[in-house]
Design a protein around this motif. Structure first.
Motif, PDB file in Angstrom:
ATOM      1  N   VAL A 121     -43.685  42.581  12.783  1.00  0.00           N
ATOM      2  CA  VAL A 121     -44.186  42.763  14.150  1.00  0.00           C
ATOM      3  C   VAL A 121     -45.699  42.567  14.183  1.00  0.00           C
ATOM      4  O   VAL A 121     -46.229  41.844  15.032  1.00  0.00           O
ATOM      5  N   TYR A 122     -46.388  43.193  13.250  1.00  0.00           N
ATOM      6  CA  TYR A 122     -47.848  43.088  13.233  1.00  0.00           C
ATOM      7  C   TYR A 122     -48.304  41.702  12.785  1.00  0.00           C
ATOM      8  O   TYR A 122     -49.335  41.203  13.255  1.00  0.00           O
ATOM      9  N   ASP A 163     -60.197  36.374  14.138  1.00  0.00           N
ATOM     10  CA  ASP A 163     -59.655  36.418  12.788  1.00  0.00           C
ATOM     11  C   ASP A 163     -59.774  37.844  12.258  1.00  0.00           C
ATOM     12  O   ASP A 163     -60.804  38.224  11.699  1.00  0.00           O
ATOM     13  N   VAL A 164     -58.723  38.621  12.446  1.00  0.00           N
ATOM     14  CA  VAL A 164     -58.746  40.024  12.016  1.00  0.00           C
ATOM     15  C   VAL A 164     -58.469  40.164  10.528  1.00  0.00           C
ATOM     16  O   VAL A 164     -58.725  41.202   9.944  1.00  0.00           O
ATOM     17  N   ARG A 165     -57.950  39.119   9.906  1.00  0.00           N
ATOM     18  CA  ARG A 165     -57.614  39.203   8.483  1.00  0.00           C
ATOM     19  C   ARG A 165     -58.794  38.883   7.577  1.00  0.00           C
ATOM     20  O   ARG A 165     -58.836  39.336   6.448  1.00  0.00           O
ATOM     21  N   THR A 170     -50.831  44.609  -1.517  1.00  0.00           N
ATOM     22  CA  THR A 170     -50.849  44.402  -0.076  1.00  0.00           C
ATOM     23  C   THR A 170     -50.295  43.029   0.264  1.00  0.00           C
ATOM     24  O   THR A 170     -50.773  42.018  -0.255  1.00  0.00           O
ATOM     25  N   LEU A 171     -49.293  42.991   1.151  1.00  0.00           N
ATOM     26  CA  LEU A 171     -48.709  41.729   1.584  1.00  0.00           C
ATOM     27  C   LEU A 171     -49.476  41.126   2.759  1.00  0.00           C
ATOM     28  O   LEU A 171     -49.516  39.919   2.929  1.00  0.00           O
ATOM     29  N   ASP A 172     -50.056  41.976   3.582  1.00  0.00           N
ATOM     30  CA  ASP A 172     -50.831  41.533   4.748  1.00  0.00           C
ATOM     31  C   ASP A 172     -51.768  42.672   5.116  1.00  0.00           C
ATOM     32  O   ASP A 172     -51.445  43.847   4.920  1.00  0.00           O
ATOM     33  N   CYS A 173     -52.933  42.338   5.647  1.00  0.00           N
ATOM     34  CA  CYS A 173     -53.849  43.384   6.089  1.00  0.00           C
ATOM     35  C   CYS A 173     -54.787  42.838   7.157  1.00  0.00           C
ATOM     36  O   CYS A 173     -54.951  41.630   7.294  1.00  0.00           O
ATOM     37  N   LEU A 217     -57.943  50.011   9.853  1.00  0.00           N
ATOM     38  CA  LEU A 217     -57.412  49.183   8.794  1.00  0.00           C
ATOM     39  C   LEU A 217     -55.900  49.169   8.903  1.00  0.00           C
ATOM     40  O   LEU A 217     -55.278  50.225   9.043  1.00  0.00           O
ATOM     41  N   TYR A 218     -55.311  47.974   8.839  1.00  0.00           N
ATOM     42  CA  TYR A 218     -53.862  47.819   8.826  1.00  0.00           C
ATOM     43  C   TYR A 218     -53.484  47.229   7.477  1.00  0.00           C
ATOM     44  O   TYR A 218     -54.147  46.302   7.003  1.00  0.00           O
ATOM     45  N   GLU A 219     -52.431  47.770   6.870  1.00  0.00           N
ATOM     46  CA  GLU A 219     -51.916  47.219   5.620  1.00  0.00           C
ATOM     47  C   GLU A 219     -50.403  47.158   5.692  1.00  0.00           C
ATOM     48  O   GLU A 219     -49.757  48.069   6.185  1.00  0.00           O
TER      49      GLU A 219
END
Length: 119
Positions: free
Chosen positions: A27-28, A42-44, A53-56, A115-117
């Protein structure tokens, strides 16, 4: 590969865990893709990705304010319906992720960041 979505509020070296909104990392990923393609945000790029971490994504300062403003300006059910088909996800699930993200971004003020992980 698990897809556990986690959000953290970062302030003064402290890391406070926030709810992931019961949404999967997919979803994210869909939301970050929308940010990059539609908002040119570009948040990444500045995010501190680790081996596990697969995505952040890291949202701080002006970037967090810009995304929050964009989400406040949009009708979230309509936006979710726009994003969902490209990722073969239910619009309701995307909407839940958008609402979670918006509520977390409202906490970002001053020297605080979000922070999103996905692990």
């Amino acid at each position: 590969m698990s897809q556990i979505a986690s959000f953290y509020l970062l302030k003064d070296g402290q890391r406070q865990e926030l709810s992931g909104g019961d949404c999967s990392g997919a979803v994210y990923m869909a939301i970050w893709d929308w940010c990059e393609s539609e908002l040119d945000l570009d948040v990444r790029f500045p995010a501190p990705q680790t081996e596990d971490t697969l995505d952040c994504a890291l949202l701080e300062g002006e970037l967090a304010a810009d995304l929050l403003s964009a989400l406040r300006e949009r009708n979230l059910p309509e936006l979710a319906a726009e994003i969902a088909p490209d990722w073969d996800l239910p619009a309701e699930t995307i909407q839940s992720g958008l609402e979670t993200l918006r509520s977390h971004l409202e906490l970002v003020q001053g020297n605080t960041s979000l922070l999103y992980e996905m692990t």
